[in-house]
Design a protein around this motif. Structure first.
Motif, mmCIF file in Angstrom:
data_model
loop_
_atom_site.group_PDB
_atom_site.id
_atom_site.type_symbol
_atom_site.label_atom_id
_atom_site.label_comp_id
_atom_site.label_asym_id
_atom_site.label_seq_id
_atom_site.Cartn_x
_atom_site.Cartn_y
_atom_site.Cartn_z
ATOM 1 N N LEU A 1 15.698 6.232 -58.841
ATOM 2 C CA LEU A 1 15.142 7.487 -58.334
ATOM 3 C C LEU A 1 13.811 7.797 -59.011
ATOM 4 C CD1 LEU A 1 18.451 9.561 -58.368
ATOM 5 C CD2 LEU A 1 17.418 8.378 -56.434
ATOM 6 N N LEU A 2 13.745 7.560 -60.328
ATOM 7 C CA LEU A 2 12.493 7.787 -61.047
ATOM 8 C C LEU A 2 11.400 6.844 -60.568
ATOM 9 C CD1 LEU A 2 13.761 8.274 -64.717
ATOM 10 C CD2 LEU A 2 12.619 9.982 -63.305
ATOM 11 N N VAL A 3 11.769 5.593 -60.306
ATOM 12 C CA VAL A 3 10.785 4.621 -59.825
ATOM 13 C C VAL A 3 10.266 5.027 -58.452
ATOM 14 C CG1 VAL A 3 10.486 2.240 -59.051
ATOM 15 C CG2 VAL A 3 11.660 2.703 -61.196
ATOM 16 N N THR A 4 11.171 5.455 -57.566
ATOM 17 C CA THR A 4 10.743 5.891 -56.238
ATOM 18 C C THR A 4 9.820 7.106 -56.326
ATOM 19 O OG1 THR A 4 12.798 5.076 -55.239
ATOM 20 C CG2 THR A 4 11.546 6.691 -53.977
ATOM 21 N N ALA A 5 10.202 8.080 -57.160
ATOM 22 C CA ALA A 5 9.369 9.272 -57.334
ATOM 23 C C ALA A 5 8.022 8.902 -57.955
ATOM 24 C CB ALA A 5 10.092 10.293 -58.207
ATOM 25 N N GLY A 6 8.041 8.038 -58.956
ATOM 26 C CA GLY A 6 6.795 7.625 -59.596
ATOM 27 C C GLY A 6 5.887 6.850 -58.660
ATOM 28 N N ALA A 7 6.490 6.005 -57.803
ATOM 29 C CA ALA A 7 5.687 5.252 -56.844
ATOM 30 C C ALA A 7 4.990 6.189 -55.868
ATOM 31 C CB ALA A 7 6.567 4.261 -56.085
ATOM 32 N N ALA A 8 5.671 7.279 -55.507
ATOM 33 C CA ALA A 8 5.063 8.259 -54.595
ATOM 34 C C ALA A 8 3.963 9.060 -55.283
ATOM 35 C CB ALA A 8 6.143 9.199 -54.061
ATOM 36 N N LEU A 9 4.215 9.475 -56.513
ATOM 37 C CA LEU A 9 3.277 10.362 -57.205
ATOM 38 C C LEU A 9 2.054 9.626 -57.741
ATOM 39 C CD1 LEU A 9 5.820 12.555 -59.220
ATOM 40 C CD2 LEU A 9 4.479 13.254 -57.227
ATOM 41 N N PHE A 10 2.248 8.400 -58.226
ATOM 42 C CA PHE A 10 1.170 7.712 -58.933
ATOM 43 C C PHE A 10 0.604 6.496 -58.207
ATOM 44 C CE2 PHE A 10 3.992 9.568 -62.246
ATOM 45 C CZ PHE A 10 3.130 10.569 -62.672
ATOM 46 N N LEU A 11 1.383 5.922 -57.291
ATOM 47 C CA LEU A 11 0.914 4.719 -56.595
ATOM 48 C C LEU A 11 0.669 4.964 -55.112
ATOM 49 C CD1 LEU A 11 3.250 2.017 -58.230
ATOM 50 C CD2 LEU A 11 0.994 2.828 -58.982
ATOM 51 N N GLY A 12 0.867 6.196 -54.666
ATOM 52 C CA GLY A 12 0.594 6.525 -53.271
ATOM 53 C C GLY A 12 1.610 5.985 -52.286
ATOM 54 N N ALA A 13 2.808 5.639 -52.751
ATOM 55 C CA ALA A 13 3.837 5.149 -51.833
ATOM 56 C C ALA A 13 4.250 6.264 -50.883
ATOM 57 C CB ALA A 13 5.052 4.642 -52.609
ATOM 58 N N PRO A 14 4.415 5.948 -49.579
ATOM 59 C CA PRO A 14 4.778 6.981 -48.604
ATOM 60 C C PRO A 14 6.256 7.355 -48.690
ATOM 61 C CG PRO A 14 4.598 4.852 -47.515
ATOM 62 C CD PRO A 14 4.195 4.630 -48.941
ATOM 63 N N VAL A 15 6.541 8.516 -49.264
ATOM 64 C CA VAL A 15 7.914 9.009 -49.399
ATOM 65 C C VAL A 15 7.994 10.389 -48.738
ATOM 66 C CG1 VAL A 15 9.731 9.709 -51.011
ATOM 67 C CG2 VAL A 15 8.298 7.719 -51.521
ATOM 68 N N GLY A 16 8.848 10.506 -47.725
ATOM 69 C CA GLY A 16 8.973 11.752 -46.977
ATOM 70 C C GLY A 16 10.001 12.701 -47.570
ATOM 71 N N TRP A 17 10.232 13.816 -46.858
ATOM 72 C CA TRP A 17 11.075 14.871 -47.407
ATOM 73 C C TRP A 17 12.525 14.424 -47.574
ATOM 74 C CZ3 TRP A 17 15.315 16.792 -44.845
ATOM 75 C CH2 TRP A 17 15.414 16.535 -43.475
ATOM 76 N N ARG A 18 13.001 13.519 -46.733
ATOM 77 C CA ARG A 18 14.392 13.079 -46.856
ATOM 78 C C ARG A 18 14.603 12.320 -48.160
ATOM 79 N NH1 ARG A 18 12.848 12.383 -41.620
ATOM 80 N NH2 ARG A 18 14.115 13.354 -39.984
ATOM 81 N N ARG A 19 13.653 11.456 -48.498
ATOM 82 C CA ARG A 19 13.776 10.695 -49.744
ATOM 83 C C ARG A 19 13.613 11.612 -50.953
ATOM 84 N NH1 ARG A 19 12.541 5.208 -48.866
ATOM 85 N NH2 ARG A 19 12.591 4.857 -51.110
ATOM 86 N N TRP A 20 12.705 12.606 -50.849
ATOM 87 C CA TRP A 20 12.568 13.554 -51.953
ATOM 88 C C TRP A 20 13.856 14.355 -52.140
ATOM 89 C CZ3 TRP A 20 9.473 13.049 -55.709
ATOM 90 C CH2 TRP A 20 8.168 12.573 -55.544
ATOM 91 N N THR A 21 14.518 14.704 -51.044
ATOM 92 C CA THR A 21 15.796 15.399 -51.136
ATOM 93 C C THR A 21 16.825 14.527 -51.834
ATOM 94 O OG1 THR A 21 15.327 16.626 -49.092
ATOM 95 C CG2 THR A 21 17.637 16.521 -49.821
#
Length: 300
Positions: A107-127
């Motif tokens: 979960l931290l890796v997914t969040a970090g990829a979105a915040l720092f690497l520009g990975a496209p993560v939508g609201w469902r994944r953030w939930t």
């Protein structure tokens, strides 16, 4: 059957998790006889000896000059600090609980990829990420009778592991995986040696040395497979397969130490694994529904 890059990365991740949990088990067994710094140094020295022979044999050592890279240095720093924190926690709490906290890492890796690497993560994944951290709270239980301060130490180590994995995913492709593994082991071994200066060295028994040799082999498999998994596949797709480690941890914890996770810990594990499976299912659904050119930019 020829596997895709993501397929190969998933296989690498499964082998990495097996390597790490068997390494953790061997190290935890030795921890009752030897201090942390000595364990880190001896295990690292053994693993480095094996790896150096491998690098010389296949010629990878010729490319070690490429390791003089800031990202490699950052990765080594994250790995060394995470190792210190996580092993310290592991020595002071049941292995299933420590491993359960480790499951926050995808979960931290997914969040970090979105915040720092520009990975496209939508609201469902953030939930899913938010719900997953609720699972972490069930395991850590701050403010409750079951709270264990060592759980926070393990969690701090997990944050450093996320930094390590994110750094790994953006390493230049020309830097060899074996070289990155070598630099990491050097960092861990030197840190262990430095830490051991403040400790009283103990003469290892034959069983201690055997366990350390096994740990060295297992951690080498874990490092190499993890680096390959992060470099070959889609980081957000591969990360949930870390959850395979939790089954190993529960079985080994029960058979070796008689540890049985309590209800809150099991509930937290279920939440974490459930959110990871959802993230994987969401990823697969989006990839099936999009054309090749559009896949990289899909929100998740």
């Amino acid at each position: 059957m020829i596997l895709s890059d993501n397929g190969r990365a998933i296989v690498f991740m499964m082998f990495a998790m097996a390597g790490f949990i068997f390494n953790d088990s061997c190290v935890k067994l030795v921890s009752s006889d030897l201090p942390l710094g000595q364990i880190m140094f001896l295990r690292g020295a053994m693993a480095l000896s094996l790896l150096l022979v491998w690098c010389v044999a296949n010629g990878a050592i010729r490319h070690f000059s490429l390791l003089l890279n800031r990202l490699v240095g950052l990765r080594v720093f994250a790995e060394v600090t995470a190792t210190l924190l996580y092993l310290t926690a592991l020595f002071n709490m049941p292995i299933p609980n420590a491993t359960a906290i480790l499951q926050a890492l995808p979960l931290l890796v997914t969040a970090g990829a979105a915040l720092f690497l520009g990975a496209p993560v939508g609201w469902r994944r953030w939930t899913a990420i938010t719900v997953g951290f609720g699972g972490v709270l069930l395991i850590v239980r701050p403010g409750m009778e079951g709270f264990d301060a060592w759980a926070l130490v393990a969690l701090a180590g997990v944050f450093l592991m996320a930094l390590r994995d994110l750094t790994t995913s953006v390493l230049p492709k020309n830097i060899p995986t074996l070289g990155v593994t070598f630099a990491t082991l050097v960092g861990v071994s030197v840190t262990g040696l430095g830490l051991s200066v403040t400790e009283t060295w103990v003469l290892p028994s034959a069983s201690n040395l055997l366990l350390l040799a096994m740990a060295a082999g297992f951690v080498l498999v874990g490092f190499i497979c993890l680096i390959n998994a992060m470099r070959v596949g889609d980081i957000s797709l591969v990360a949930p397969f870390r959850y395979s480690i939790i089954l190993w941890a529960i079985v080994i914890g029960y058979l070796v130490w008689g540890d049985i996770p309590d209800t809150f810990t099991l509930a937290g594990i279920a939440v974490l694994v459930g959110t990871g499976i959802y993230s994987l299912a969401r990823e697969r659904k989006l990839l099936r529904g999009a054309g090749p050119a559009a896949r990289a930019d899909l929100p998740r």
